[in-house]
Every structure is written in structure tokens, then in C-alpha cells.
Design a protein around this motif. Structure first.
Motif, PDB file in Angstrom:
ATOM      1  N   ARG A   1       0.842  -1.207   0.000  1.00 23.22           N
ATOM      2  CA  ARG A   1       0.000   0.000   0.000  1.00 23.22           C
ATOM      3  C   ARG A   1       0.877   1.256   0.000  1.00 23.22           C
ATOM      4  O   ARG A   1       1.864   1.342   0.721  1.00 23.22           O
ATOM      5  CB  ARG A   1      -0.891  -0.014   1.238  1.00 23.22           C
ATOM      6  N   GLY A   2       0.511   2.215  -0.821  1.00 25.48           N
ATOM      7  CA  GLY A   2       1.245   3.469  -0.898  1.00 25.48           C
ATOM      8  C   GLY A   2       2.468   3.435  -1.785  1.00 25.48           C
ATOM      9  O   GLY A   2       3.285   4.358  -1.765  1.00 25.48           O
ATOM     10  N   ARG A   3       2.602   2.393  -2.568  1.00 25.78           N
ATOM     11  CA  ARG A   3       3.786   2.265  -3.420  1.00 25.78           C
ATOM     12  C   ARG A   3       3.858   3.382  -4.451  1.00 25.78           C
ATOM     13  O   ARG A   3       4.927   3.947  -4.684  1.00 25.78           O
ATOM     14  CB  ARG A   3       3.750   0.912  -4.118  1.00 25.78           C
ATOM     15  N   GLU A   4       2.723   3.716  -5.056  1.00 27.84           N
ATOM     16  CA  GLU A   4       2.714   4.757  -6.084  1.00 27.84           C
ATOM     17  C   GLU A   4       3.107   6.113  -5.498  1.00 27.84           C
ATOM     18  O   GLU A   4       3.807   6.901  -6.132  1.00 27.84           O
ATOM     19  CB  GLU A   4       1.336   4.849  -6.733  1.00 27.84           C
ATOM     20  N   THR A   5       2.660   6.366  -4.261  1.00 25.45           N
ATOM     21  CA  THR A   5       2.995   7.635  -3.622  1.00 25.45           C
ATOM     22  C   THR A   5       4.488   7.741  -3.357  1.00 25.45           C
ATOM     23  O   THR A   5       5.107   8.786  -3.582  1.00 25.45           O
ATOM     24  CB  THR A   5       2.222   7.787  -2.301  1.00 25.45           C
ATOM     25  N   ILE A   6       5.076   6.649  -2.889  1.00 26.12           N
ATOM     26  CA  ILE A   6       6.521   6.639  -2.624  1.00 26.12           C
ATOM     27  C   ILE A   6       7.297   6.858  -3.921  1.00 26.12           C
ATOM     28  O   ILE A   6       8.257   7.644  -3.960  1.00 26.12           O
ATOM     29  CB  ILE A   6       6.926   5.313  -1.962  1.00 26.12           C
ATOM     30  N   LEU A   7       6.897   6.173  -4.973  1.00 23.21           N
ATOM     31  CA  LEU A   7       7.574   6.352  -6.256  1.00 23.21           C
ATOM     32  C   LEU A   7       7.444   7.783  -6.758  1.00 23.21           C
ATOM     33  O   LEU A   7       8.390   8.356  -7.302  1.00 23.21           O
ATOM     34  CB  LEU A   7       6.993   5.376  -7.289  1.00 23.21           C
ATOM     35  N   TRP A   8       6.275   8.369  -6.569  1.00 22.39           N
ATOM     36  CA  TRP A   8       6.056   9.751  -7.020  1.00 22.39           C
ATOM     37  C   TRP A   8       6.974  10.705  -6.276  1.00 22.39           C
ATOM     38  O   TRP A   8       7.575  11.596  -6.874  1.00 22.39           O
ATOM     39  CB  TRP A   8       4.599  10.135  -6.802  1.00 22.39           C
ATOM     40  N   ILE A   9       7.110  10.517  -4.973  1.00 25.19           N
ATOM     41  CA  ILE A   9       7.979  11.385  -4.174  1.00 25.19           C
ATOM     42  C   ILE A   9       9.433  11.215  -4.587  1.00 25.19           C
ATOM     43  O   ILE A   9      10.169  12.196  -4.746  1.00 25.19           O
ATOM     44  CB  ILE A   9       7.802  11.089  -2.673  1.00 25.19           C
ATOM     45  N   TRP A  10       9.854   9.986  -4.777  1.00 21.99           N
ATOM     46  CA  TRP A  10      11.251   9.732  -5.118  1.00 21.99           C
ATOM     47  C   TRP A  10      11.617  10.204  -6.520  1.00 21.99           C
ATOM     48  O   TRP A  10      12.796  10.428  -6.809  1.00 21.99           O
ATOM     49  CB  TRP A  10      11.549   8.235  -4.979  1.00 21.99           C
ATOM     50  N   THR A  11      10.642  10.333  -7.396  1.00 20.39           N
ATOM     51  CA  THR A  11      10.926  10.758  -8.771  1.00 20.39           C
ATOM     52  C   THR A  11      10.737  12.261  -8.972  1.00 20.39           C
ATOM     53  O   THR A  11      10.816  12.735 -10.106  1.00 20.39           O
ATOM     54  CB  THR A  11      10.029   9.999  -9.771  1.00 20.39           C
ATOM     55  N   ILE A  12      10.501  13.001  -7.909  1.00 25.35           N
ATOM     56  CA  ILE A  12      10.356  14.457  -8.026  1.00 25.35           C
ATOM     57  C   ILE A  12      11.574  15.101  -8.690  1.00 25.35           C
ATOM     58  O   ILE A  12      11.416  16.003  -9.524  1.00 25.35           O
ATOM     59  CB  ILE A  12      10.082  15.083  -6.643  1.00 25.35           C
TER      60      ILE A  12
ATOM     61  N   THR B   1      19.595  10.107  -9.605  1.00 25.62           N
ATOM     62  CA  THR B   1      19.338   8.746  -9.138  1.00 25.62           C
ATOM     63  C   THR B   1      17.932   8.289  -9.489  1.00 25.62           C
ATOM     64  O   THR B   1      17.690   7.088  -9.685  1.00 25.62           O
ATOM     65  CB  THR B   1      19.561   8.663  -7.613  1.00 25.62           C
ATOM     66  N   ALA B   2      16.997   9.213  -9.589  1.00 23.74           N
ATOM     67  CA  ALA B   2      15.593   8.849  -9.813  1.00 23.74           C
ATOM     68  C   ALA B   2      15.408   8.082 -11.120  1.00 23.74           C
ATOM     69  O   ALA B   2      14.671   7.092 -11.160  1.00 23.74           O
ATOM     70  CB  ALA B   2      14.720  10.092  -9.788  1.00 23.74           C
ATOM     71  N   ILE B   3      16.067   8.528 -12.195  1.00 18.47           N
ATOM     72  CA  ILE B   3      15.892   7.850 -13.478  1.00 18.47           C
ATOM     73  C   ILE B   3      16.448   6.434 -13.424  1.00 18.47           C
ATOM     74  O   ILE B   3      15.888   5.507 -14.015  1.00 18.47           O
ATOM     75  CB  ILE B   3      16.564   8.667 -14.611  1.00 18.47           C
ATOM     76  N   VAL B   4      17.552   6.247 -12.665  1.00 17.28           N
ATOM     77  CA  VAL B   4      18.099   4.905 -12.497  1.00 17.28           C
ATOM     78  C   VAL B   4      17.119   4.035 -11.720  1.00 17.28           C
ATOM     79  O   VAL B   4      16.908   2.862 -12.048  1.00 17.28           O
ATOM     80  CB  VAL B   4      19.462   4.965 -11.776  1.00 17.28           C
ATOM     81  N   MET B   5      16.507   4.604 -10.687  1.00 20.43           N
ATOM     82  CA  MET B   5      15.551   3.849  -9.880  1.00 20.43           C
ATOM     83  C   MET B   5      14.354   3.405 -10.715  1.00 20.43           C
ATOM     84  O   MET B   5      13.859   2.276 -10.573  1.00 20.43           O
ATOM     85  CB  MET B   5      15.074   4.691  -8.702  1.00 20.43           C
ATOM     86  N   VAL B   6      13.869   4.268 -11.588  1.00 16.73           N
ATOM     87  CA  VAL B   6      12.722   3.918 -12.437  1.00 16.73           C
ATOM     88  C   VAL B   6      13.062   2.719 -13.313  1.00 16.73           C
ATOM     89  O   VAL B   6      12.256   1.787 -13.468  1.00 16.73           O
ATOM     90  CB  VAL B   6      12.310   5.130 -13.298  1.00 16.73           C
ATOM     91  N   ILE B   7      14.264   2.716 -13.889  1.00 17.14           N
ATOM     92  CA  ILE B   7      14.681   1.594 -14.739  1.00 17.14           C
ATOM     93  C   ILE B   7      14.824   0.321 -13.905  1.00 17.14           C
ATOM     94  O   ILE B   7      14.404  -0.769 -14.334  1.00 17.14           O
ATOM     95  CB  ILE B   7      16.004   1.932 -15.448  1.00 17.14           C
TER      96      ILE B   7
END
Length: 283
Positions: A90-101, A162-168
Motif C-alpha cells: 500500500r502506498g507504493r505509487e505515492t513513494i515512487l512519485w515522491i522519489w521521482t520528483i 538517481t531517480a531515473i536509475v531507480m525507475v529503470i
């Protein structure tokens, strides 16, 4: 009927081919010719002028040191972040959104943000002075403090990229079958063994893509360096910028651009050779 329509696939890709030829191949050829010509004749004068430039050695050294310092840290942080996100329900999308700011912030804007933190009258000095840790403002971004300047640029670049690496990495982790991990748990494999023996080999395509992308972008770093260090920390792209805009010498600037392209291609080939990916593992 089938043979009469064999030209349709070529017609469909024609706009893309024309687009690439017009906006990539033609400028590339022009840049290479500009770098290896003088007064319309083939010449290495521009390359020689680039190599003998007072900042050339420093720019090469700084670019490679920054790449070596930044890319492994970004990969390690992205792997840790991706692994944590994979275990969150739960809340995975929110965490990803914050980390990709940071992805939504331009390079120059990110550099200015860190400049406001690290400059003499910035937030860091104000905080340390308020806590009584320092008695006067410390200079973090001066040519007199090259180590602090290097660390500041590296930290800013790690935060920004780092965010773009995390997305990949997250995309690669999503393709790892749960059955593999469950079977490893049944046979008593620990978390580190599961990660090293199962997860890491299966995300090799994503890891390869992340390494290539971040290494190429690290060799092309400019805005963050320019905002924080200016001419105190020369890098290859910065020298190309200076030769084109300040010296009005487009040929030497083109020589720098070609050098950056060669280094990036060499790094890409090394990654493709070192991290071979089986066609069966490709998505």
C-alpha cells in the motif's frame, strides 16, 4: 497481393528515418567535419588546440572522476530504493512519485537549489552557525576547497540523477517472477543469496540500460557543475561551451563534442561487453 504490399513497412518507418537523418545524422556529420577540418581542408589543428588547452587535462580528469564517483553510488542507491519499493504494498505509487520528483527539475534548477544550500550565505552555513558548530561562514564552493567543491557537485548530481536509475531498476524488478523468489525461500536461501543469485542476474538488462544511460549523462554533465563551480571545476562539456560562446571558436568546441561522443560510445561498448544479456531475457 502480399508482394505488392511489401513496401508498406518501409513507408511506415520512412518519417522516423527522415527525422533521424535530418536532426541527428546530418548535424553529426557536420560536427565531425568541423572538428577535423580547417578552412575547408582536412586538418587536426582543432584537435591539437583542444589537447593543448590549459583546461583540457583538468576537464578530462574531473569528468572521469565525477563519473566514477557518481554512477556506482547512484546504481547502489537505486537498487536499494527499488528493492524497498518492491516490498511495499500500500502506498507504493505515492513513494515512487515522491522519489521521482527530481526528474521534474531541470539540471540548472537543481544546481541553483544546491547553490542556495552550499554557498557562503546558504542554508547549510546558517544552520551550522546557528547550532554553534562553526564560528564563521565556511566556503564550500571555492577554488581553495577543491575537495569540498567536488563532493558538493557529486552529491548534487547523485540527488538529481538517481531517480531515473531507480525507475529503470523498478521496471526490471517488476519482471522478476515471484515463483523464483518463493522457491529460493523454500530451499532456505537468505535475502542476500536471493538478491545475488536470482534478482541481480534477472534484472541484468535493466541494469545494463541504467549503467549506459547514467554513464553517458555523467560524461555530459554541465549545468549542475556550472551552477556550483563555474570555471573552478572544468568539465568536458563546460569547456566545449566556453570555446563556443566565449571564444567563438566553433571548431574546437566541435572537437570537444566529438571527444565526448567517442568516450560515451566506448563506455557503452564496454558495458555491452561486460554485461552480456541473453536475448531470452529481453522483455
Amino acid at each position: 497481393m502480399t508482394k505488392s504490399r511489401s513496401w508498406i513497412p518501409y513507408l511506415l518507418i520512412l518519417p522516423s528515418v527522415a527525422f533521424l537523418a535530418l536532426l541527428f545524422v546530418v548535424p553529426l556529420v557536420q560536427t565531425i567535419w568541423l572538428a577535423v577540418s580547417d578552412n575547408g581542408a582536412p586538418s587536426l589543428a582543432n584537435v591539437e588546440r583542444m589537447v593543448t588547452d590549459i583546461n583540457f587535462t583538468r576537464s578530462v580528469k574531473n569528468t572521469f572522476l565525477l563519473t566514477i564517483a557518481v554512477v556506482p553510488v547512484q546504481i547502489a542507491i537505486a537498487l536499494a530504493m527499488g528493492t524497498m519499493v518492491a516490498k511495499v504494498g500500500r502506498g507504493r505509487e505515492t513513494i515512487l512519485w515522491i522519489w521521482t520528483i527530481p526528474l521534474g527539475i531541470s539540471d540548472l534548477a537543481a544546481g541553483l537549489v544546491w547553490l542556495s544550500i552550499l554557498q557562503n550565505t546558504g542554508y547549510l552555513n546558517s544552520l551550522l552557525f546557528g547550532l554553534g558548530i562553526i564560528s564563521r561562514q565556511a566556503s564550500w564552493l571555492s577554488y581553495q576547497t577543491p575537495v569540498a567543491l567536488f563532493i558538493a557537485i557529486a552529491v548534487a548530481e547523485i540527488w538529481r540523477g538517481t531517480a531515473i536509475v531507480m525507475v529503470i531498476i523498478v521496471a526490471g524488478l517488476n519482471q522478476v517472477p515471484k515463483e523464483f523468489r518463493e522457491a529460493a525461500e523454500i530451499f532456505g536461501a537468505g535475502p542476500w543469496t536471493r538478491f545475488w543469485r536470482i534478482t541481480l542476474p534477472l534484472i541484468r538488462p535493466a541494469l545494463q540500460s541504467a549503467l549506459i544511460l547514467r554513464t553517458v549523462l555523467a560524461f555530459e554533465v554541465f549545468a549542475v557543475v556550472y551552477a556550483l563551480g563555474g570555471r573552478n571545476f572544468p568539465v568536458l562539456v563546460g569547456e566545449a561551451y566556453n570555446w563556443q560562446n566565449q571564444n567563438q571558436n566553433y571548431s574546437v568546441a566541435a572537437a570537444y563534442a566529438v571527444l565526448i561522443m567517442i568516450i560515451s560510445l566506448a563506455a557503452t561498448l564496454i558495458y555491452l561487453k561486460a554485461l552480456k544479456v541473453d536475448p531470452e531475457r529481453l522483455p
